[in-house]
Design an enzyme around this catalytic site. Structure first.
Site, PDB file in Angstrom:
ATOM      1  N   LYS A 192       0.839  -1.204   0.000  1.00  0.00           N
ATOM      2  CA  LYS A 192       0.000   0.000   0.000  1.00  0.00           C
ATOM      3  C   LYS A 192       0.875   1.256   0.000  1.00  0.00           C
ATOM      4  O   LYS A 192       0.602   2.218  -0.714  1.00  0.00           O
ATOM      5  CB  LYS A 192      -0.946  -0.015   1.220  1.00  0.00           C
ATOM      6  CG  LYS A 192      -2.056  -1.044   1.058  1.00  0.00           C
ATOM      7  CD  LYS A 192      -2.834  -1.335   2.322  1.00  0.00           C
ATOM      8  CE  LYS A 192      -3.771  -2.518   2.082  1.00  0.00           C
ATOM      9  NZ  LYS A 192      -4.451  -3.001   3.283  1.00  0.00           N
ATOM     10  N   GLN A 211      -4.811  -1.854   9.346  1.00  0.00           N
ATOM     11  CA  GLN A 211      -4.588  -3.156   8.716  1.00  0.00           C
ATOM     12  C   GLN A 211      -5.187  -4.258   9.594  1.00  0.00           C
ATOM     13  O   GLN A 211      -4.890  -4.350  10.781  1.00  0.00           O
ATOM     14  CB  GLN A 211      -3.071  -3.372   8.518  1.00  0.00           C
ATOM     15  CG  GLN A 211      -2.717  -4.648   7.780  1.00  0.00           C
ATOM     16  CD  GLN A 211      -3.240  -4.665   6.340  1.00  0.00           C
ATOM     17  OE1 GLN A 211      -3.148  -3.685   5.611  1.00  0.00           O
ATOM     18  NE2 GLN A 211      -3.812  -5.791   5.939  1.00  0.00           N
ATOM     19  N   ASP A 226     -11.265   2.253   3.482  1.00  0.00           N
ATOM     20  CA  ASP A 226     -11.508   0.817   3.256  1.00  0.00           C
ATOM     21  C   ASP A 226     -12.994   0.546   2.970  1.00  0.00           C
ATOM     22  O   ASP A 226     -13.352  -0.517   2.479  1.00  0.00           O
ATOM     23  CB  ASP A 226     -11.102   0.008   4.500  1.00  0.00           C
ATOM     24  CG  ASP A 226      -9.733  -0.652   4.337  1.00  0.00           C
ATOM     25  OD1 ASP A 226      -9.321  -0.889   3.189  1.00  0.00           O
ATOM     26  OD2 ASP A 226      -9.095  -0.936   5.368  1.00  0.00           O
TER      27      ASP A 226
END
Ligand code: NAP
Length: 277
Positions: A51, A95, A118
């Site tokens: 990422k 995460q 997200d």
């Protein structure tokens, strides 16, 4: 049979985003993403690094926060509160998975829905459900982009989705409905899975079982999208679909690796850019 090349399509998207970010910079706007990792799980570290690399390529500023595995949930929530209040941070990503002593739902709900790139916050899931603007979960959004950019007609087609998880199956079903597909969602309690799959013009597989879907689940000339990622008995990366037996029957299919996987990060980057638009 035609391969749907996720590597190529994700590269195109990243190049388009790079141009948008450059234009934003010229108008004085910077895009920034805060990435929080709790603990040092090797798989999570790889995802986080990928990422960061994508951010660097596109010109998004990435801020890294590493929290000790044994840190308290309150410490993580405190950091999220600070990032929510920081106007220079556009996107926040925690995460997953988190250590067992932390409540993932509570942590996700603490992220401001306006920074939840997200697309996991209930407010964003609800927005998708009722057709309002919001961040969409990256993997299913990536599948839509793959289908559209490969000229797969969705409207009026029968789409069968295997899997009903919150991050893949459910948002996938809502997105396919939004595109006017007729949608069937299957799960572990579905009776006659094979017969239902054989009805699909578009079969999207997110079952989490290596090479589960074989040729006898697939209609001739169907489009097959394989969301799964596993290592097989020879330690090679494979999907939920048995590519060797299924691919000769399809009109289009995604490979694993190089199909849905690269799209997830591309769509995350897209959400980050949208956060400043
Ligand atoms: P998950 O949470 O484990 O969900 C699996 C789904 O499959 C569940 O809804 C389950 O039904 C259903 N299922 C399990 N066994 C079944 C069976 N025998 N027949 C019919 N349905 C069955 O998995 P996920 O997070 O959605 O991920 C799915 C796959 O995609 C995994 O391989 C994962 O690694 C991969 N993935 C890839 C990406 C990417 O970037 N490419 C991103 C996320 C996930 P129940 O609900 O009834 O249990």
């Amino acid at each position: 049979m035609e391969l749907i090349d996720g590597k190529k399509i994700s590269a195109q998207i990243k190049d388009e985003l790079k141009e948008k970010v450059a234009a934003l910079k010229e108008s004085g706007k910077e895009v920034s993403l805060a990435v929080i990792q709790v603990g040092a799980d090797p798989a999570s570290s790889i995802y986080v690094n990928n990422k960061k690399k994508a951010c660097e390529y596109i010109g998004i500023k990435s801020l890294s926060f590493e929290i000790d595995e044994n840190a308290s949930e309150d410490e993580l929530l405190g950091l999220i509160d600070r990032l929510n209040a920081d106007d220079s941070v556009n996107g926040i990503l925690v995460q997953l998975p988190l250590p067992k002593h932390m409540d993932e739902n509570k942590v996700i709900e603490r992220i401001s829905p306006l920074k939840d790139v997200d697309g996991f916050h209930v407010q964003n899931v609800g927005a998708l459900c009722v057709g309002k603007k919001g961040y969409v979960s990256c993997t299913p959004a990536g599948v839509i982009e793959l289908l559209k950019r490969s000229d797969v007609e969705i409207s009026g087609k029968h789409c069968v989705i295997i899997g009903r998880s919150n991050i893949v199956g459910k948002p996938m079903a809502l997105l396919m409905l939004r595109e006017n597909a007729t949608v069937t969602v299957c799960h572990s309690k579905t009776a006659n899975l094979k017969e239902i799959c054989k009805e699909a013009d578009i079969l999207i597989v997110a079952i989490g079982k290596p090479k589960f879907i074989t040729a006898d689940y697939v209609k001739d000339n169907a489009t097959v999208i394989d969301v799964g990622i596993h290592r097989d008995e020879n330690n090679k990366i494979c999907g939920d679909v048995d590519f060797e037996s299924v691919s000769p029957k399809c009109s289009k299919i995604t490979p694993v690796p190089g199909g849905v996987g690269p799209m997830t990060i591309a769509m995350l980057m897209n959400n980050c850019v949208e956060s400043v638009l």
